[in-house]
Design a protein around this motif. Structure first.
Motif, PDB file in Angstrom:
ATOM      1  N   ARG A 196       0.822  -1.208   0.000  1.00 34.40           N
ATOM      2  CA  ARG A 196       0.000   0.000   0.000  1.00 34.40           C
ATOM      3  C   ARG A 196       0.861   1.265   0.000  1.00 34.40           C
ATOM      4  NH1 ARG A 196      -5.348   0.878   1.028  1.00 34.40           N
ATOM      5  NH2 ARG A 196      -5.941   2.966   1.700  1.00 34.40           N
ATOM      6  N   GLU A 197       1.977   1.224   0.722  1.00 34.16           N
ATOM      7  CA  GLU A 197       2.877   2.370   0.731  1.00 34.16           C
ATOM      8  C   GLU A 197       3.618   2.499  -0.595  1.00 34.16           C
ATOM      9  OE1 GLU A 197       3.291   4.716   2.993  1.00 34.16           O
ATOM     10  OE2 GLU A 197       1.716   3.859   4.259  1.00 34.16           O
ATOM     11  N   GLN A 212       1.897   4.154  -3.824  1.00 30.54           N
ATOM     12  CA  GLN A 212       1.809   5.608  -3.909  1.00 30.54           C
ATOM     13  C   GLN A 212       2.970   6.174  -4.729  1.00 30.54           C
ATOM     14  OE1 GLN A 212      -1.043   6.584  -2.676  1.00 30.54           O
ATOM     15  NE2 GLN A 212      -1.358   4.579  -1.724  1.00 30.54           N
ATOM     16  N   LEU A 271      -6.429   2.504  -7.932  1.00 30.50           N
ATOM     17  CA  LEU A 271      -7.389   2.919  -6.912  1.00 30.50           C
ATOM     18  C   LEU A 271      -7.993   1.718  -6.186  1.00 30.50           C
ATOM     19  CD1 LEU A 271      -9.230   5.790  -8.838  1.00 30.50           C
ATOM     20  CD2 LEU A 271      -7.695   6.057  -6.888  1.00 30.50           C
ATOM     21  N   GLY A 316      -5.420   0.486  -3.563  1.00 33.70           N
ATOM     22  CA  GLY A 316      -4.956   1.371  -2.504  1.00 33.70           C
ATOM     23  C   GLY A 316      -4.287   2.660  -2.913  1.00 33.70           C
ATOM     24  N   PHE A 317      -4.198   2.965  -4.197  1.00 36.92           N
ATOM     25  CA  PHE A 317      -3.566   4.220  -4.608  1.00 36.92           C
ATOM     26  C   PHE A 317      -4.481   5.389  -4.284  1.00 36.92           C
ATOM     27  CE2 PHE A 317      -2.821   7.416  -8.052  1.00 36.92           C
ATOM     28  CZ  PHE A 317      -1.579   7.840  -7.608  1.00 36.92           C
ATOM     29  N   ARG A 318      -3.940   6.388  -3.585  1.00 36.07           N
ATOM     30  CA  ARG A 318      -4.724   7.549  -3.188  1.00 36.07           C
ATOM     31  C   ARG A 318      -3.945   8.821  -3.530  1.00 36.07           C
ATOM     32  NH1 ARG A 318      -7.628   4.007  -3.306  1.00 36.07           N
ATOM     33  NH2 ARG A 318      -9.086   3.223  -1.713  1.00 36.07           N
ATOM     34  N   PRO A 319      -4.207   9.426  -4.698  1.00 36.83           N
ATOM     35  CA  PRO A 319      -3.474  10.642  -5.098  1.00 36.83           C
ATOM     36  C   PRO A 319      -3.923  11.841  -4.286  1.00 36.83           C
ATOM     37  CG  PRO A 319      -5.176  10.112  -6.711  1.00 36.83           C
ATOM     38  CD  PRO A 319      -5.174   8.986  -5.721  1.00 36.83           C
ATOM     39  N   GLU A 320      -2.979  12.463  -3.580  1.00 36.29           N
ATOM     40  CA  GLU A 320      -3.317  13.628  -2.758  1.00 36.29           C
ATOM     41  C   GLU A 320      -3.643  14.849  -3.603  1.00 36.29           C
ATOM     42  OE1 GLU A 320      -0.280  14.340   0.082  1.00 36.29           O
ATOM     43  OE2 GLU A 320      -0.393  12.335   0.976  1.00 36.29           O
ATOM     44  N   GLY A 353      -5.744  14.896  -5.927  1.00 36.26           N
ATOM     45  CA  GLY A 353      -7.140  14.811  -6.331  1.00 36.26           C
ATOM     46  C   GLY A 353      -7.309  14.698  -7.839  1.00 36.26           C
ATOM     47  N   GLU A 394       0.608  13.883  -6.538  1.00 30.03           N
ATOM     48  CA  GLU A 394       0.772  14.037  -5.089  1.00 30.03           C
ATOM     49  C   GLU A 394       0.340  15.412  -4.600  1.00 30.03           C
ATOM     50  OE1 GLU A 394       4.816  13.172  -4.266  1.00 30.03           O
ATOM     51  OE2 GLU A 394       4.571  10.990  -4.444  1.00 30.03           O
TER      52      GLU A 394
END
Length: 285
Positions: free
Chosen positions: A87-88, A91, A159, A162-166, A168, A252
């Motif tokens: 998960r880390e 990113q 996604l 677990g990919f979460r782009p800060e 947006g 990011e």
């Protein structure tokens, strides 16, 4: 042998068929429309490239199945070792693998052009009264759809795991657009090989000879700070590194202005150098 006199012809004048005034004569009397401009001709050939995808949808496997396989394999094989957890790691990884997948897809432009040459289609296009480079530019524009599909598929897969782009949605959209601009420019390399070599397999081999080291000698998989000093110099001067860093920074939520400028500069340089070489090869064919 008989000879017709003027009097005989005058007598038969009424028997001659009247001149046609149908649609054919109307078309002949109309003013010929102007030839299409460079933009409209390029868009027409680009539409032709997209229609190939419609009629042969299985060719989209390289931009759907392969990107997902790359994301899953690299995330779960190396995530724990390189970042502590998948998960880390995703990113950092996903923007880079996104760049790698799209850049690999650019070689199919050269393959399509090489097939057109082999089948004699390109010779027919050269006879048309259009801007001659439009046949090549159309291929490049049509492949923009491939890049968009590959990017969308990879983002959805990322996604889900677990990919979460800060950054947006705006950051993701700007990153993908920047990548598509670079991919369009990089496609001129594959286009040159498509005109330069004789068969499809050689196009693939020549393209991978360029793409493979550029992808792996970059910051796609790991931070260059962990590499030896001499290798860091190669990585930092690699165009793929600038693209991956720019896309990663935008997603990011950062402002990677320097990397964005480097990416745009590399794009211009690729078009100027390889676009010029491609046009010269096209004129000699």
């Amino acid at each position: 042998m008989t000879t017709a006199t003027p009097g005989d012809l005058a007598g038969r004048k009424d028997e001659l068929p009247p001149v046609s005034t149908g649609p054919l004569m109307e078309l002949l009397s109309m003013e010929r429309p102007p030839p299409p401009g460079p933009l409209s001709a390029s868009l027409a050939f680009g539409w032709r490239s997209m229609l190939k995808i419609k009629h042969i949808p299985e060719q989209l496997a390289d931009v759907t199945v392969l990107p997902v396989m790359l994301v899953l394999m690299f995330t779960y094989l190396f995530g724990g070792a390189l970042a502590g957890s998948p998960r880390e790691y995703i990113q950092y990884l996903l923007p880079g693998v996104l760049v790698m997948s799209v850049v690999m897809t650019t070689m199919y432009t050269g393959i399509a052009i090489n097939n057109d040459i082999d089948k004699g289609v390109l010779d027919r296009f050269r006879m048309l009264p259009v801007w001659q480079p439009s046949t090549l530019v159309g291929h490049l524009l049509g492949d923009v759809l491939r890049y968009s599909i590959a990017s969308s598929v990879m983002l959805v897969a990322g996604l889900l795991i677990g990919f979460r782009p800060e950054g947006g949605v705006p950051g993701v959209v700007m990153g993908v657009l920047l990548l598509i601009v670079f991919a369009f420019a990089f496609s001129w390399v594959g286009t040159m090989f498509g005109l330069l070599v004789r068969d499809e397999r050689t196009v693939i081999g020549a393209s991978m000879t360029v793409i493979f080291p550029l992808n792996f000698l970059s910051d796609i998989f790991v931070d260059p700070q962990t590499m030896p000093g001499w290798l860091q110099k190669l990585v930092h001067n690699n165009p793929i590194t600038h693209v991956a860093s720019a896309v990663r920074g935008l997603m990011e939520g950062r402002s990677p202005g320097t990397d964005v400028l480097w990416t745009l500069g590399w794009s211009v340089a690729l078009v100027v150098v390889f676009g010029s070489l491609t046009m010269k090869l096209y004129q000699r064919k």
